[in-house]
Design a protein around this motif. Structure first.
Motif, PDB file in Angstrom:
ATOM      1  N   ASN A 127      -3.101   9.982   7.195  1.00  0.00           N
ATOM      2  CA  ASN A 127      -2.776   8.490   7.282  1.00  0.00           C
ATOM      3  C   ASN A 127      -3.554   7.932   7.879  1.00  0.00           C
ATOM      4  O   ASN A 127      -3.970   6.502   7.493  1.00  0.00           O
ATOM      5  CB  ASN A 127      -1.384   8.318   7.499  1.00  0.00           C
ATOM      6  N   GLY A 161       2.868   6.742   6.644  1.00  0.00           N
ATOM      7  CA  GLY A 161       3.579   6.346   7.658  1.00  0.00           C
ATOM      8  C   GLY A 161       5.000   6.509   7.921  1.00  0.00           C
ATOM      9  O   GLY A 161       5.300   6.979   9.182  1.00  0.00           O
ATOM     10  N   HIS A 205       0.024   4.725   1.861  1.00  0.00           N
ATOM     11  CA  HIS A 205      -0.107   4.593   3.220  1.00  0.00           C
ATOM     12  C   HIS A 205       1.151   4.219   3.931  1.00  0.00           C
ATOM     13  O   HIS A 205       1.515   4.722   4.954  1.00  0.00           O
ATOM     14  CB  HIS A 205      -1.384   3.403   3.425  1.00  0.00           C
ATOM     15  N   ARG A 206       1.803   3.357   3.182  1.00  0.00           N
ATOM     16  CA  ARG A 206       3.233   3.064   3.579  1.00  0.00           C
ATOM     17  C   ARG A 206       4.274   4.398   3.735  1.00  0.00           C
ATOM     18  O   ARG A 206       4.951   4.542   4.957  1.00  0.00           O
ATOM     19  CB  ARG A 206       4.019   2.088   2.821  1.00  0.00           C
ATOM     20  N   GLN A 231      -6.186   7.354   5.244  1.00  0.00           N
ATOM     21  CA  GLN A 231      -5.818   6.487   4.438  1.00  0.00           C
ATOM     22  C   GLN A 231      -5.651   5.088   4.874  1.00  0.00           C
ATOM     23  O   GLN A 231      -6.094   3.934   4.071  1.00  0.00           O
ATOM     24  CB  GLN A 231      -4.434   6.646   3.844  1.00  0.00           C
ATOM     25  N   GLY A 232      -5.479   4.789   6.109  1.00  0.00           N
ATOM     26  CA  GLY A 232      -5.682   3.536   6.623  1.00  0.00           C
ATOM     27  C   GLY A 232      -6.866   2.810   6.604  1.00  0.00           C
ATOM     28  O   GLY A 232      -7.100   1.665   6.389  1.00  0.00           O
ATOM     29  N   TYR A 244       0.815  -1.199  -0.011  1.00  0.00           N
ATOM     30  CA  TYR A 244      -0.083  -0.066  -0.003  1.00  0.00           C
ATOM     31  C   TYR A 244       1.008   1.244   0.048  1.00  0.00           C
ATOM     32  O   TYR A 244       1.176   1.994   0.934  1.00  0.00           O
ATOM     33  CB  TYR A 244      -0.994  -0.059   1.064  1.00  0.00           C
ATOM     34  N   VAL A 281      -7.544   1.514   3.260  1.00  0.00           N
ATOM     35  CA  VAL A 281      -6.622   0.285   3.090  1.00  0.00           C
ATOM     36  C   VAL A 281      -7.312  -1.020   3.444  1.00  0.00           C
ATOM     37  O   VAL A 281      -7.377  -2.061   3.122  1.00  0.00           O
ATOM     38  CB  VAL A 281      -5.397   0.619   3.492  1.00  0.00           C
TER      39      VAL A 281
END
Length: 401
Positions: A334, A288, A284-285, A337-338, A281, A341
């Motif tokens: 994020n 993070g 998201h990664r 975004q999580g 992802y 995901v």
């Protein structure tokens, strides 16, 4: 995400009674002992394992998402990921339009999209394979058309407990080369590890889901609630004269607890990446990692905090505010975004977080308004004091008259 999630398993020509969105276990000439709905794309599989010769009869049920698309199913003999999958992919022949089923081996170059995916013989014991559209010879390939892929293969006798199944579907085929599949959450979750003897999914899969939920909860609380709360305490408590330096210790305590909890959540995220090498992802990664780095830099900056009389203090404060607010903003972004995901974009969990964040924003707006009212009042008093209209901090009785 890794390009095509492709598929494998060869199959024999049985006539199957199939209902889309359901798992049917019998045919006119064959009865499958076990049946399991797969966790994405409304796909399912049925199979019979023969322990005496370690052969597996299997049928995969999937559906097209484009008249010129592909549907595939396969086995990865080494790990639960796309790369390394031995796959069979069905699609309309570009010349005749008839359904064809070809074997593919998904090597690392496919992940990097350096070259087209080319058909090649499988290096596993595939004894028979075939595919057919639901509806028989009169069926046509269209968006939503159901396909059945059959296979008989020989497994290694002592490796039946964790068989890694991989499946997916794409929008179009270039010649005889399937192109990348969509990369939403359902398409990136098309992996299942199953014990074909007992018919149960591997425990590691359940542990993965548990870790993913823990990761989401911890990071939502730390980066999405605690750190914004710490920023609010610093901005508004420091102006309360009765608190003295207490505001700083409250702010530091809240932020350090948020960073500590967020570090745990970040570490779990790294572990999740190791457990799912076939799923990446990217946004998201990257968010993070950026948030975590800013959080660490912000925490380490406390060790170099100049005294109030130091000429570099103002520069340190500007840096501290810029990095701090950047970390908070990226953290909140994020978290949302999580949710996407994890497939929780429309869930009550996301709603609860939105209510929590909205409350914090509402309190911040109220405190900001109050701060400006106090600031304007003090500015007015200072002006009147300079003009001699008031005395030492209080309005004189004549100043109202």
């Amino acid at each position: 995400m890794f390009p095509f999630f492709l598929i494998f398993l060869s199959f024999f020509p049985f006539t199957i009674v199939f209902s889309s969105h359901s798992c049917t276990t019998s045919t006119s000439t064959k009865t499958f002992e076990k049946c399991m709905p797969l966790p994405s794309q409304d796909a399912s599989i049925s199979w019979t394992f023969h322990p005496h010769n370690a052969t597996l009869d299997i049928v995969f049920f999937g559906s097209f998402i484009s008249p010129s698309g592909w549907v595939g199913f396969g086995i990865n003999p080494n790990s639960p990921e796309m790369t390394g999958t031995r796959a069979l992919i069905a699609f309309p022949d570009p010349n005749s339009g008839q359904l064809v089923l070809l074997p593919y081996i998904i090597d690392p170059s496919v992940k990097l999209q350096k070259s087209p995916l080319l058909s090649k013989p499988l290096d596993i014991h595939l004894l028979a394979s075939s595919s057919t559209l639901y509806g028989g010879k009169m069926a046509t390939i269209h968006n939503g058309a159901t396909i059945q892929i059959y296979a008989t293969l020989k497994l290694v006798s002592n490796k039946t407990k964790n068989v890694h199944f991989v499946w997916n579907r794409g929008i179009y085929v270039q010649g005889y080369s399937p192109t990348i599949h969509p990369t939403n959450i359902n398409d990136l979750s098309s992996i299942a590890t199953i014990d074909v003897l007992s018919g149960s999914q591997a425990i590691c899969h359940n542990n993965f889901l548990t870790l993913k939920n823990v990761h989401g909860v911890i990071n939502s609380i730390s980066w999405g609630v605690i750190l914004p709360l710490g920023a609010v305490t610093a901005r508004y408590l420091r102006h309360v004269e009765s608190l003295g330096p207490t505001w700083f210790y409250v702010h530091a305590g809240v932020q350090l607890s948020g960073i500590l909890l967020g570090t745990i959540g970040f570490a779990i995220g790294i572990r999740l990446g190791q457990l799912s090498p076939g799923r990446v992802y990217g946004l998201h990664r990257n968010l993070g990692i950026a948030t975590f780095v800013l959080g660490m830099v912000q925490t380490l900056a406390l060790l170099f905090r100049p005294k109030t009389t130091n000429k570099f203090r103002k520069y340190w404060k500007s840096y501290h505010h810029l990095v701090g607010y950047g970390c908070v903003i990226l953290g909140v972004v994020n978290v949302f975004q999580g949710f996407e995901v994890m497939g929780e974009g429309r869930s009550y969990v996301k709603l609860a977080y939105c209510l929590c964040l909205s409350t914090l924003i509402g309190v911040s707006v109220a405190l900001e308004v109050n701060s400006w009212v106090v600031f304007c009042r003090k500015a007015k008093e200072d002006k009147m004091r300079r003009e001699g209209l008031i005395g030492s901090g209080k309005f004189s009785g004549s100043s109202h008259g």
